[in-house]
Design a protein around this motif. Structure first.
Motif, PDB file in Angstrom:
ATOM      1  N   PRO A 128       0.768  -1.184  -0.096  1.00  0.00           N
ATOM      2  CA  PRO A 128       0.189   0.078  -0.360  1.00  0.00           C
ATOM      3  C   PRO A 128       0.657   1.146   0.073  1.00  0.00           C
ATOM      4  O   PRO A 128       1.921   1.159   0.433  1.00  0.00           O
ATOM      5  CB  PRO A 128      -0.763  -0.173   1.321  1.00  0.00           C
ATOM      6  N   ASP A 129       0.079   2.373  -0.301  1.00  0.00           N
ATOM      7  CA  ASP A 129       0.973   3.549  -0.201  1.00  0.00           C
ATOM      8  C   ASP A 129       2.079   3.787  -1.108  1.00  0.00           C
ATOM      9  O   ASP A 129       2.808   4.655  -1.082  1.00  0.00           O
ATOM     10  CB  ASP A 129       1.331   4.027   1.152  1.00  0.00           C
ATOM     11  N   ASP A 130       2.303   2.883  -2.367  1.00  0.00           N
ATOM     12  CA  ASP A 130       3.322   2.998  -3.400  1.00  0.00           C
ATOM     13  C   ASP A 130       2.651   3.233  -4.756  1.00  0.00           C
ATOM     14  O   ASP A 130       1.875   2.522  -5.137  1.00  0.00           O
ATOM     15  CB  ASP A 130       3.980   1.506  -3.517  1.00  0.00           C
ATOM     16  N   ALA A 150      -4.781   3.966 -11.857  1.00  0.00           N
ATOM     17  CA  ALA A 150      -6.279   4.040 -11.523  1.00  0.00           C
ATOM     18  C   ALA A 150      -6.588   4.748 -10.509  1.00  0.00           C
ATOM     19  O   ALA A 150      -5.735   5.324  -9.767  1.00  0.00           O
ATOM     20  CB  ALA A 150      -6.379   2.736 -11.414  1.00  0.00           C
ATOM     21  N   PRO A 151      -7.823   5.290 -10.481  1.00  0.00           N
ATOM     22  CA  PRO A 151      -8.047   5.894  -9.103  1.00  0.00           C
ATOM     23  C   PRO A 151      -7.909   5.433  -7.606  1.00  0.00           C
ATOM     24  O   PRO A 151      -7.293   6.263  -6.963  1.00  0.00           O
ATOM     25  CB  PRO A 151      -9.682   6.171  -9.274  1.00  0.00           C
ATOM     26  N   GLU A 152      -7.882   4.114  -7.654  1.00  0.00           N
ATOM     27  CA  GLU A 152      -7.642   3.597  -6.384  1.00  0.00           C
ATOM     28  C   GLU A 152      -6.044   3.639  -5.986  1.00  0.00           C
ATOM     29  O   GLU A 152      -5.784   3.671  -4.881  1.00  0.00           O
ATOM     30  CB  GLU A 152      -8.143   2.232  -6.335  1.00  0.00           C
ATOM     31  N   ARG A 153      -5.193   3.787  -7.018  1.00  0.00           N
ATOM     32  CA  ARG A 153      -4.137   3.690  -6.879  1.00  0.00           C
ATOM     33  C   ARG A 153      -3.499   5.159  -6.293  1.00  0.00           C
ATOM     34  O   ARG A 153      -2.819   5.220  -5.379  1.00  0.00           O
ATOM     35  CB  ARG A 153      -2.969   3.479  -8.151  1.00  0.00           C
ATOM     36  N   LEU A 154      -4.086   6.172  -6.999  1.00  0.00           N
ATOM     37  CA  LEU A 154      -4.047   7.753  -6.414  1.00  0.00           C
ATOM     38  C   LEU A 154      -4.635   7.746  -5.042  1.00  0.00           C
ATOM     39  O   LEU A 154      -4.057   8.644  -4.221  1.00  0.00           O
ATOM     40  CB  LEU A 154      -4.650   8.334  -7.258  1.00  0.00           C
ATOM     41  N   ALA A 155      -5.682   7.040  -4.522  1.00  0.00           N
ATOM     42  CA  ALA A 155      -5.980   6.905  -3.288  1.00  0.00           C
ATOM     43  C   ALA A 155      -5.118   6.343  -2.095  1.00  0.00           C
ATOM     44  O   ALA A 155      -5.310   6.279  -1.088  1.00  0.00           O
ATOM     45  CB  ALA A 155      -7.458   6.527  -3.108  1.00  0.00           C
ATOM     46  N   PRO A 174     -12.955  -0.581  -9.279  1.00  0.00           N
ATOM     47  CA  PRO A 174     -12.448  -1.767  -9.474  1.00  0.00           C
ATOM     48  C   PRO A 174     -13.279  -2.816  -9.805  1.00  0.00           C
ATOM     49  O   PRO A 174     -13.237  -3.491 -10.711  1.00  0.00           O
ATOM     50  CB  PRO A 174     -11.474  -2.180  -8.745  1.00  0.00           C
ATOM     51  N   SER A 175     -14.732  -2.731  -9.001  1.00  0.00           N
ATOM     52  CA  SER A 175     -15.751  -3.772  -9.088  1.00  0.00           C
ATOM     53  C   SER A 175     -16.576  -3.699 -10.347  1.00  0.00           C
ATOM     54  O   SER A 175     -17.334  -4.511 -10.688  1.00  0.00           O
ATOM     55  CB  SER A 175     -16.635  -3.824  -7.908  1.00  0.00           C
ATOM     56  N   ASP A 176     -16.442  -2.384 -10.957  1.00  0.00           N
ATOM     57  CA  ASP A 176     -17.139  -2.450 -12.152  1.00  0.00           C
ATOM     58  C   ASP A 176     -16.502  -2.650 -13.484  1.00  0.00           C
ATOM     59  O   ASP A 176     -17.321  -2.744 -14.336  1.00  0.00           O
ATOM     60  CB  ASP A 176     -17.723  -0.713 -12.289  1.00  0.00           C
ATOM     61  N   ARG A 177     -15.122  -2.975 -13.241  1.00  0.00           N
ATOM     62  CA  ARG A 177     -14.565  -3.466 -14.448  1.00  0.00           C
ATOM     63  C   ARG A 177     -14.729  -4.829 -14.495  1.00  0.00           C
ATOM     64  O   ARG A 177     -15.232  -5.721 -13.922  1.00  0.00           O
ATOM     65  CB  ARG A 177     -13.073  -2.980 -14.124  1.00  0.00           C
ATOM     66  N   TYR A 178     -13.787  -5.585 -15.686  1.00  0.00           N
ATOM     67  CA  TYR A 178     -13.964  -6.712 -15.876  1.00  0.00           C
ATOM     68  C   TYR A 178     -13.272  -7.631 -14.687  1.00  0.00           C
ATOM     69  O   TYR A 178     -12.476  -7.100 -14.050  1.00  0.00           O
ATOM     70  CB  TYR A 178     -13.377  -7.132 -17.217  1.00  0.00           C
ATOM     71  N   PRO A 179     -13.594  -8.997 -14.625  1.00  0.00           N
ATOM     72  CA  PRO A 179     -13.140  -9.473 -13.501  1.00  0.00           C
ATOM     73  C   PRO A 179     -11.652  -9.888 -13.663  1.00  0.00           C
ATOM     74  O   PRO A 179     -10.899 -10.157 -12.571  1.00  0.00           O
ATOM     75  CB  PRO A 179     -13.887 -10.980 -13.309  1.00  0.00           C
ATOM     76  N   SER A 180     -11.214  -9.955 -14.765  1.00  0.00           N
ATOM     77  CA  SER A 180      -9.986 -10.217 -15.089  1.00  0.00           C
ATOM     78  C   SER A 180      -9.503  -9.736 -16.532  1.00  0.00           C
ATOM     79  O   SER A 180     -10.491  -9.583 -17.427  1.00  0.00           O
ATOM     80  CB  SER A 180      -9.503 -11.801 -14.854  1.00  0.00           C
ATOM     81  N   LEU A 181      -8.326  -9.551 -16.902  1.00  0.00           N
ATOM     82  CA  LEU A 181      -7.906  -9.315 -18.261  1.00  0.00           C
ATOM     83  C   LEU A 181      -8.216 -10.515 -19.279  1.00  0.00           C
ATOM     84  O   LEU A 181      -8.102 -10.193 -20.580  1.00  0.00           O
ATOM     85  CB  LEU A 181      -6.342  -8.837 -18.326  1.00  0.00           C
ATOM     86  N   ALA A 218      -4.126   2.935  -2.679  1.00  0.00           N
ATOM     87  CA  ALA A 218      -4.633   1.373  -2.676  1.00  0.00           C
ATOM     88  C   ALA A 218      -3.378   0.754  -3.403  1.00  0.00           C
ATOM     89  O   ALA A 218      -2.774   1.306  -4.401  1.00  0.00           O
ATOM     90  CB  ALA A 218      -5.770   0.830  -3.399  1.00  0.00           C
ATOM     91  N   PRO A 219      -2.850  -0.527  -2.960  1.00  0.00           N
ATOM     92  CA  PRO A 219      -1.823  -1.122  -3.813  1.00  0.00           C
ATOM     93  C   PRO A 219      -2.137  -1.541  -5.223  1.00  0.00           C
ATOM     94  O   PRO A 219      -3.258  -1.781  -5.352  1.00  0.00           O
ATOM     95  CB  PRO A 219      -1.615  -2.612  -2.841  1.00  0.00           C
ATOM     96  N   ALA A 220      -1.344  -1.588  -6.100  1.00  0.00           N
ATOM     97  CA  ALA A 220      -1.558  -2.073  -7.506  1.00  0.00           C
ATOM     98  C   ALA A 220      -2.030  -3.400  -7.550  1.00  0.00           C
ATOM     99  O   ALA A 220      -1.777  -4.251  -6.713  1.00  0.00           O
ATOM    100  CB  ALA A 220      -0.014  -2.007  -8.134  1.00  0.00           C
ATOM    101  N   SER A 221      -2.697  -3.684  -8.535  1.00  0.00           N
ATOM    102  CA  SER A 221      -3.551  -4.783  -8.797  1.00  0.00           C
ATOM    103  C   SER A 221      -3.836  -5.082 -10.124  1.00  0.00           C
ATOM    104  O   SER A 221      -3.685  -4.386 -10.849  1.00  0.00           O
ATOM    105  CB  SER A 221      -5.025  -5.116  -7.861  1.00  0.00           C
ATOM    106  N   PRO A 222      -4.189  -6.398 -10.319  1.00  0.00           N
ATOM    107  CA  PRO A 222      -4.478  -6.580 -11.825  1.00  0.00           C
ATOM    108  C   PRO A 222      -5.766  -5.764 -12.141  1.00  0.00           C
ATOM    109  O   PRO A 222      -5.654  -5.377 -13.336  1.00  0.00           O
ATOM    110  CB  PRO A 222      -5.236  -8.063 -11.832  1.00  0.00           C
TER     111      PRO A 222
END
Length: 467
Positions: A378-380, A389-394, A449-456, A396-400
């Motif tokens: 977190p915080d990176d 992504a918006p959650e990264r700027l807030a 993130p929950s509104d995006r696709y479950p995975s790439l 949250a840690p990086a994720s798929p």
């Protein structure tokens, strides 16, 4: 009698294999191990399987990992580490690797006359420029000694009008902090010619040395790095430089990424470079650049990769925005490569057009995993602004999911020539665009993130459905 001797030898072999054994995964590989027994440190020989015998005591043993030219790494392995069996690995996680940091010290060499050029002569006869005598130099002992057990290295002093003087120097004569060599006085360089006829040449030489001192030659001016011939520079970035090279024996063309010299002396950048090599070595996918090998040459770490002939997507976008027909196949491949990396629990964290290479045949390949992580923290907010992504700027840690958002930004920019705002309006900017492709990209750019696709992988399938 022979049968009894055979059984006795077998029993001794089994007894020798008993006890606890530990395998250290450490870079560089040829290190020495010592274990603490009381107030003393005892060397630990390694067997043919590179394992260290560990004393069978209830306490947690302490170890020292050592190598000539590197700082000693001291660690303690918990006794509970052997509960699952007598043979264990350290560090316990397979993606983790211990790293020995090079010893860095300051030294000033003194010659008569002053201002002599100083070159390091490697065991293979290669030469590396270090600096000028009389000036303080930062020395990397791992690079100087090449990790040799004797700890000796050869320095050659060159000065206009003087014969070259090559001197062997023992690394143990240096101590942390500032050093002077020789300890007193100066090393006299023998004159090549009598002084009085060479006065005009000396004046010209002084002007030449002054110009040379302001343009320090790079160690990579030499044409060879490890087992590869350096042919030409392909590009460079904040962390390193990429060269086109060929294997000296097979002639195979490759791309070699070399860490910048000023970063190779910093343990944090050195660890990040080695982490990138270890991560890429585990990935095998046609849309991810493949690592062939990695190592060090005179203390400079390098990464040997397949040579992907092509240009990055940023170069294509600098000419004009792409159409849906050209973008869709590239987007499918880009999503496929990232989906494979995510299945191996690796997040790229730096999705942008500069890191996607496109060949003339239409193959898309991701490169530069320098910011990739197996377990993001977190915080990176490492990455490129505009693609976070918006959650990264807030915080949250990086994720798929954040990689998926960045890929959506890349697709949006490729189609419109600009980055999306807080409310992406792809349909207004490109009304003639295929509605299915517009819907896929808009969903990838969802704020939550929950509104995006479950995975790439689902993104890849959705793109295929619209082609």
């Amino acid at each position: 009698m022979k049968v009894w001797l055979l059984w006795l030898c077998l029993a001794l072999a089994v007894a020798a294999e008993g006890g606890r054994r530990l395998t250290f995964d450490c870079v560089p590989r040829d290190f020495q191990v010592a274990v603490q027994q009381g107030d003393l440190w005892q060397p630990c020989p390694r067997n043919l399987r590179n394992q260290v015998e560990v004393p069978d005591t209830p306490e947690s043993p302490r170890f020292r990992l050592m190598r000539q030219g590197y700082q000693t790494l001291e660690l303690q392995v918990p006794a509970a580490h052997w509960k699952s069996g007598p043979e264990q690995r350290w560090p316990p996680a397979l993606h983790q690797v211990l790293t020995l940091s090079p010893q860095i010290l300051q030294a000033t060499f003194h010659t008569r006359p002053a201002g002599a050029q100083i070159f390091l002569i490697s065991a293979a006869g290669r030469q590396e420029y270090l600096g000028l005598s009389g000036q303080p130099l930062s020395l990397n002992l791992a690079r100087l000694t090449g990790g040799s057990g004797q700890g000796y290295f050869e320095i050659e002093f060159r000065h206009w009008g003087c014969l070259p003087s090559r001197v062997p120097i023992a690394s143990y004569t240096f101590s942390p902090g500032q050093n002077r060599w020789p300890a007193s006085g100066s090393l006299p360089l023998p004159l090549r010619y009598p002084l009085w006829p060479a006065v005009p040449a000396l004046l010209l030489g002084a002007l030449w040395l002054r110009r040379q001192s302001s343009q320090r030659p790079s160690p990579l001016n030499r044409p060879c790095l490890g087992d590869y011939w350096i042919r030409q520079a392909l590009g460079w970035g904040a962390a390193g430089k990429v060269f086109r090279a060929e294997h000296r024996h097979s002639g195979r063309p490759v791309a070699i990424k070399v860490l910048h010299a000023h970063l190779a002396d910093q343990s944090i950048h050195l660890a990040a470079f080695r982490r990138e090599a270890a991560l890429l070595a585990e990935l095998d996918h046609p849309n991810l650049v493949k690592v062939l090998e990695w190592g060090e040459d005179l203390g400079r770490p390098y990464l040997v990769m397949e040579l992907v002939e092509g240009s990055d997507l940023r170069t294509a976008l600098s000419v004009d925005a792409l159409g849906a027909t050209a973008l869709a196949p590239l987007l499918v491949q880009a999503a496929s490569g990232l989906a494979w990396a995510h299945s191996q629990h690796i997040v790229h964290r730096d999705i942008k057009p500069e890191n996607l290479i496109v060949t003339a045949a239409g193959r898309a390949c991701w490169v530069d995993f320098g910011l990739a992580e197996v377990e993001p923290t977190p915080d990176d907010v490492s990455g490129t602004s505009g693609y976070l992504a918006p959650e990264r700027l807030a915080g949250a840690p990086a994720s798929p999911a954040s990689d998926q958002y960045a890929l959506g930004v890349l697709a949006y920019e490729a189609l419109t020539g600009e980055l999306p705002g807080t409310t992406p309006e792809l349909k207004k900017l490109r009304p003639a665009l295929c509605p299915h492709l517009t819907e896929v990209i808009q969903r990838m750019l969802s704020h939550h993130p929950s509104d995006r696709y479950p995975s790439l992988l689902e993104v890849e399938r959705a793109l295929w459905a619209g082609m």
